[in-house]
Enzyme design. Structure first.
Site, PDB file in Angstrom:
ATOM      1  N   LEU A 120       0.863  -1.146  -0.312  1.00  0.00           N
ATOM      2  CA  LEU A 120       0.164  -0.145  -0.113  1.00  0.00           C
ATOM      3  C   LEU A 120       0.998   1.149   0.197  1.00  0.00           C
ATOM      4  CD1 LEU A 120      -2.998  -0.545   2.671  1.00  0.00           C
ATOM      5  CD2 LEU A 120      -3.341  -0.066   0.118  1.00  0.00           C
ATOM      6  N   ASP A 121       0.495   2.416  -0.854  1.00  0.00           N
ATOM      7  CA  ASP A 121       1.443   3.400  -0.953  1.00  0.00           C
ATOM      8  C   ASP A 121       1.475   4.116   0.614  1.00  0.00           C
ATOM      9  OD1 ASP A 121       2.132   3.003  -3.579  1.00  0.00           O
ATOM     10  OD2 ASP A 121       0.189   3.967  -4.030  1.00  0.00           O
ATOM     11  N   ILE A 122       2.246   4.951   0.545  1.00  0.00           N
ATOM     12  CA  ILE A 122       2.544   5.992   1.809  1.00  0.00           C
ATOM     13  C   ILE A 122       1.008   6.579   2.147  1.00  0.00           C
ATOM     14  CG2 ILE A 122       3.722   8.103   2.765  1.00  0.00           C
ATOM     15  CD1 ILE A 122       6.058   7.120   1.308  1.00  0.00           C
TER      16      ILE A 122
END
Length: 248
Positions: A120-122
């Site tokens: 999952l992206d930041i």
């Protein structure tokens, strides 16, 4: 004539373990091919040969844990980068969900080799799976994985009016990223500013790039389901163990 395969690759294909685990078990002498111990890394087998593993390998595997985390903004899935901490740093005795029904007790040894099965992206939130079990990692992120993942995505249309129906159809099927066509998805409106995405692949920043391609700006992205496992009411920044009756 059938070509021989590396033993570790064949073990992974059979769902016995990951290739890394297979190499470890082979080096320990825990793997037999047609009844004979094989302890040389790189050994090859034919598909019809029978592979068995020592019960010590099965016992070791049974002790491995899988954790479900509700990742908040500001954490990266894997190794620390650009000053952002990895999500695994959120896993500890104090951050365990008080309503976790699992009888397992947390021990710091469970953090060893606890790796994300997917990313999952930041700036994305929601369900992140961290596991010590190579079989689960391969099932979720292997090249042949068919496990679907569901996201709720809050969007803003950058053009006048509303997203045309033809562009919604493009989100479902017809877009390409980096010159490669995307697999069919299921994308539908949840309400006036939120879409539901169900995907069976996970290219880097895929949903954000899909939305950009049709003039949508992503304001928020949350993963709520991976296969048969849902985020449910797990609070942000807390985690629980995968239950014995839960299946991705």
């Amino acid at each position: 004539m059938t070509e021989p395969l590396r033993l570790s690759k064949r073990m992974a294909e059979l769902g016995l373990c990951s290739r890394r685990e297979a190499d470890d078990w082979i080096s320990k002498g825990w793997v037999r091919v047609d009844g004979a111990v094989v302890d040389v890394l790189g050994s090859k087998v034919l598909p019809q040969q029978k592979i068995t593993v020592d019960r010590r390998a099965s016992a070791e595997q049974a002790q491995r844990v899988t954790v479900l985390l509700n990742k908040p903004v500001g954490y990266v899935s894997g190794q620390a980068e650009d000053g952002y901490p990895p999500a695994v740093t959120l896993v500890g005795a104090d951050s365990r969900w008080p309503r976790d029904p699992s009888p397992l007790r947390f021990h710091p040894s469970q953090l060893r080799s606890l790796v994300p099965a997917g990313r999952l992206d930041i700036d994305s939130v929601g369900l992140l799976v961290l596991t010590q079990d190579g079989r689960i990692a391969r099932h979720l992120i292997g090249e042949d994985s068919t496990v679907d993942k569901e996201y709720l995505v809050r969007v803003q249309y950058a053009r006048p009016g509303r997203l045309p129906e033809r562009d919604l159809k493009l989100l479902n099927h017809g877009l390409s990223l980096d010159g490669k066509p995307l697999r069919p998805a299921v994308v539908r409106w949840q309400n006036d500013d939120q879409l539901s995405f169900v995907l069976r692949e996970g290219r880097k920043r895929q949903i954000r790039r899909m939305c950009e391609a049709v003039g949508l700006k992503v304001l928020g992205l949350k993963r709520v389901r991976i296969g048969g496992v849902r985020l449910g009411s797990l609070p942000p920044g807390q985690w629980r163990y995968l239950g014995p009756d839960e299946r991705f």
